[in-house]
Design a protein around this motif. Structure first.
Motif, PDB file in Angstrom:
ATOM      1  N   ILE A   7       9.996 -69.544 -89.848  1.00 38.17           N
ATOM      2  CA  ILE A   7       8.861 -70.266 -89.296  1.00 38.17           C
ATOM      3  C   ILE A   7       8.834 -71.696 -89.833  1.00 38.17           C
ATOM      4  N   GLY A   8       8.383 -72.602 -88.985  1.00 41.20           N
ATOM      5  CA  GLY A   8       8.152 -73.974 -89.418  1.00 41.20           C
ATOM      6  C   GLY A   8       9.390 -74.792 -89.695  1.00 41.20           C
ATOM      7  N   GLN A   9      10.565 -74.334 -89.267  1.00 40.93           N
ATOM      8  CA  GLN A   9      11.811 -75.061 -89.530  1.00 40.93           C
ATOM      9  C   GLN A   9      12.560 -75.287 -88.229  1.00 40.93           C
ATOM     10  N   ASP A  10      11.858 -75.774 -87.226  1.00 48.48           N
ATOM     11  CA  ASP A  10      12.456 -75.911 -85.893  1.00 48.48           C
ATOM     12  C   ASP A  10      13.665 -76.839 -85.897  1.00 48.48           C
ATOM     13  N   ARG A  11      13.597 -77.927 -86.657  1.00 49.80           N
ATOM     14  CA  ARG A  11      14.718 -78.873 -86.651  1.00 49.80           C
ATOM     15  C   ARG A  11      15.960 -78.241 -87.269  1.00 49.80           C
ATOM     16  N   ALA A  12      15.801 -77.607 -88.428  1.00 48.64           N
ATOM     17  CA  ALA A  12      16.953 -76.998 -89.097  1.00 48.64           C
ATOM     18  C   ALA A  12      17.545 -75.878 -88.243  1.00 48.64           C
ATOM     19  N   VAL A  13      16.684 -74.980 -87.765  1.00 43.96           N
ATOM     20  CA  VAL A  13      17.168 -73.862 -86.951  1.00 43.96           C
ATOM     21  C   VAL A  13      17.772 -74.370 -85.653  1.00 43.96           C
ATOM     22  N   GLY A  14      17.170 -75.387 -85.054  1.00 38.75           N
ATOM     23  CA  GLY A  14      17.698 -75.946 -83.807  1.00 38.75           C
ATOM     24  C   GLY A  14      19.097 -76.490 -83.970  1.00 38.75           C
ATOM     25  N   SER A  15      19.360 -77.166 -85.093  1.00 41.62           N
ATOM     26  CA  SER A  15      20.702 -77.724 -85.304  1.00 41.62           C
ATOM     27  C   SER A  15      21.736 -76.612 -85.494  1.00 41.62           C
ATOM     28  N   LEU A  16      21.340 -75.537 -86.164  1.00 43.89           N
ATOM     29  CA  LEU A  16      22.272 -74.420 -86.369  1.00 43.89           C
ATOM     30  C   LEU A  16      22.549 -73.690 -85.054  1.00 43.89           C
ATOM     31  N   ARG A  17      21.521 -73.486 -84.259  1.00 44.49           N
ATOM     32  CA  ARG A  17      21.717 -72.797 -82.983  1.00 44.49           C
ATOM     33  C   ARG A  17      22.555 -73.644 -82.029  1.00 44.49           C
ATOM     34  N   ALA A  18      22.374 -74.966 -82.083  1.00 41.20           N
ATOM     35  CA  ALA A  18      23.188 -75.837 -81.232  1.00 41.20           C
ATOM     36  C   ALA A  18      24.663 -75.749 -81.622  1.00 41.20           C
ATOM     37  N   ALA A  19      24.941 -75.701 -82.922  1.00 40.76           N
ATOM     38  CA  ALA A  19      26.333 -75.579 -83.372  1.00 40.76           C
ATOM     39  C   ALA A  19      26.925 -74.236 -82.951  1.00 40.76           C
ATOM     40  N   LEU A  20      26.133 -73.179 -83.038  1.00 41.57           N
ATOM     41  CA  LEU A  20      26.603 -71.863 -82.596  1.00 41.57           C
ATOM     42  C   LEU A  20      26.909 -71.867 -81.107  1.00 41.57           C
ATOM     43  N   ALA A  21      26.019 -72.471 -80.339  1.00 37.57           N
ATOM     44  CA  ALA A  21      26.207 -72.488 -78.880  1.00 37.57           C
ATOM     45  C   ALA A  21      27.463 -73.254 -78.488  1.00 37.57           C
ATOM     46  N   ARG A  22      27.789 -74.306 -79.236  1.00 35.90           N
ATOM     47  CA  ARG A  22      28.984 -75.101 -78.950  1.00 35.90           C
ATOM     48  C   ARG A  22      30.241 -74.475 -79.531  1.00 35.90           C
ATOM     49  N   GLY A  23      30.087 -73.456 -80.372  1.00 32.78           N
ATOM     50  CA  GLY A  23      31.236 -72.913 -81.082  1.00 32.78           C
ATOM     51  C   GLY A  23      31.798 -73.903 -82.069  1.00 32.78           C
ATOM     52  N   ALA A  58      26.976 -63.705 -77.112  1.00 27.98           N
ATOM     53  CA  ALA A  58      27.493 -64.873 -76.394  1.00 27.98           C
ATOM     54  C   ALA A  58      26.585 -66.087 -76.544  1.00 27.98           C
ATOM     55  N   GLY A  59      25.445 -65.917 -77.230  1.00 26.92           N
ATOM     56  CA  GLY A  59      24.498 -67.013 -77.336  1.00 26.92           C
ATOM     57  C   GLY A  59      24.467 -67.631 -78.714  1.00 26.92           C
ATOM     58  N   ALA A  60      23.284 -68.087 -79.096  1.00 26.20           N
ATOM     59  CA  ALA A  60      23.135 -68.799 -80.359  1.00 26.20           C
ATOM     60  C   ALA A  60      22.164 -68.078 -81.276  1.00 26.20           C
ATOM     61  N   ASP A  61      22.171 -66.761 -81.212  1.00 25.48           N
ATOM     62  CA  ASP A  61      21.290 -65.958 -82.049  1.00 25.48           C
ATOM     63  C   ASP A  61      21.975 -64.625 -82.305  1.00 25.48           C
ATOM     64  N   ALA A  62      21.357 -63.799 -83.097  1.00 25.61           N
ATOM     65  CA  ALA A  62      21.883 -62.472 -83.402  1.00 25.61           C
ATOM     66  C   ALA A  62      20.938 -61.411 -82.868  1.00 25.61           C
ATOM     67  N   CYS A  63      21.489 -60.240 -82.577  1.00 22.96           N
ATOM     68  CA  CYS A  63      20.625 -59.157 -82.091  1.00 22.96           C
ATOM     69  C   CYS A  63      19.891 -58.496 -83.242  1.00 22.96           C
ATOM     70  N   GLY A  64      20.474 -58.531 -84.431  1.00 23.49           N
ATOM     71  CA  GLY A  64      19.845 -57.914 -85.588  1.00 23.49           C
ATOM     72  C   GLY A  64      20.024 -56.417 -85.675  1.00 23.49           C
ATOM     73  N   ALA A  65      20.650 -55.795 -84.662  1.00 21.24           N
ATOM     74  CA  ALA A  65      20.722 -54.339 -84.615  1.00 21.24           C
ATOM     75  C   ALA A  65      22.143 -53.783 -84.552  1.00 21.24           C
ATOM     76  N   CYS A  66      23.129 -54.607 -84.212  1.00 24.06           N
ATOM     77  CA  CYS A  66      24.509 -54.104 -84.100  1.00 24.06           C
ATOM     78  C   CYS A  66      25.092 -53.851 -85.490  1.00 24.06           C
TER      79      CYS A  66
END
Length: 344
Positions: A7-23, A58-66
């Protein structure tokens, strides 16, 4: 989704998800910011997202369950390595100091050599990407940091190192320069309070805990909800002391100074309250207060004290805090604080 845990870390999380999405994950990150704001969790979630085999793979997040997600969460994935202080790893049965010596409070050079020479020299077992999370990176001594430099410069293929630090400026410049910095900010009080309310806290205790936590959800969750009422009452009593009644000051200092933690947290809460007093002095009843339950006291103090007097009181509280952190006698530190309040 798992990244929603942060929570409250949109910039940090956004940069990490963008890097994941780009591979395009970087080979080395430095997650820096206050303790208890989600840095360690973000490092774990990044490793999960990069190795997830579930619907989110295939996205920029994890399912948390696999399988990979659950093994990483439990610290059991062979390609996601967590490095901590020697004593903590020894306590968990994950490390044995050489020569039978007592485990150190630091991350020592032997741990880094074991990581570099043995663990990183092996092929990946099953994951798409290997991760090494060093948390807290501040615990690495100078020799350990120097031993890690070569790996930061030339990491193995498909490997990402994440250094998690509450004091990143204390790391060697050569370490910092080889990492991509991802800053994590202190959390707003309202976010911390909302999370505590969701955990079942009473509203008044949640507000006091958020004010004391300094933007750290981890610290807020570690506070004792019942003890916070004692801190709030101590602030209310200090705010109501009669400047002409020295006996009352001494009695107050003895009660609030009976315990070092109580004295320290009372001083920290007094700083928050005095900030509210300054806000009321500037904005009147329209001021946004960190301690709305003490609004009547804040208004009375703002009416009675000009801003320079409020600032002087804040300075005396800060002096008391410094004395307490240097093992000064709690009651004496509070006595000197109150003398400065009323006769400074």
């Amino acid at each position: 989704m798992p990244f929603a845990e942060i929570i409250g870390q949109d910039r940090a999380v956004g940069s990490l998800r963008a890097a994941l999405a780009r591979g395009a994950l970087h080979h080395a990150y430095l997650f820096g910011g206050p303790a208890g704001v989600g840095k360690g969790a973000a490092a774990r979630l990044l490793a999960q997202a990069a190795n997830c085999e579930g619907p989110a793979a295939a996205g920029a997040d994890a399912c948390g369950a696999c399988g990979p997600c659950t093994r990483i969460a439990r610290g059991l994935h062979p390609d996601v390595l967590f490095l901590a202080e020697e004593r903590e790893m020894a306590k968990a049965g994950r490390w044995e100091p050489k020569g039978g010596r007592t485990p150190s409070k630091e991350i020592v050079v032997d741990q880094i050599r074991e990581l570099v020479d043995r663990r990183l020299g092996m092929k990946r077992f099953e994951g798409r990407r290997r991760f090494v999370v060093v948390d807290p990176a501040d615990a690495m001594n100078v020799q350990a940091q120097n031993a890690l430099l070569k790996t930061l410069e030339e990491p193995p293929d498909d490997t990402t190192l994440v250094l998690v630090s509450s004091s990143p400026d204390g790391l060697l410049a050569t370490i910092k320069s080889r990492c991509l910095r991802v800053p994590f900010a202190p959390l707003p009080d309202e976010l911390v309070s909302a999370r505590l309310l969701a955990e079942g806290w009473e509203p008044a205790a949640a507000r006091v805990a958020a004010a004391l936590a300094g933007g750290s959800l981890g610290r807020a969750l570690g506070l004792d909800a019942e003890a916070l009422e004692e801190r709030r009452q101590a602030v209310e009593e200090a705010a109501s002391l009669d400047p002409a009644d020295a006996g009352a000051w001494l009695g107050y200092a003895a009660r609030a100074g009976k315990d070092r933690d109580l004295a320290r947290e009372t001083c920290e809460l007094l700083l928050v309250w005095l900030r509210d007093v300054l806000a009321v002095g500037v904005a009147g009843d329209g001021a946004t207060l960190a301690l709305p339950d003490l609004a009547p006291l804040s208004r009375r103090a703002a009416e009675a004290l000009p801003p320079p007097a409020v600032l002087r009181r804040r300075d005396r509280v800060q002096q008391a805090l410094r004395a307490l952190r240097q093992n000064g006698a709690p009651a004496l530190a509070l006595e000197r604080m109150l003398i400065g309040w009323f006769h400074g």
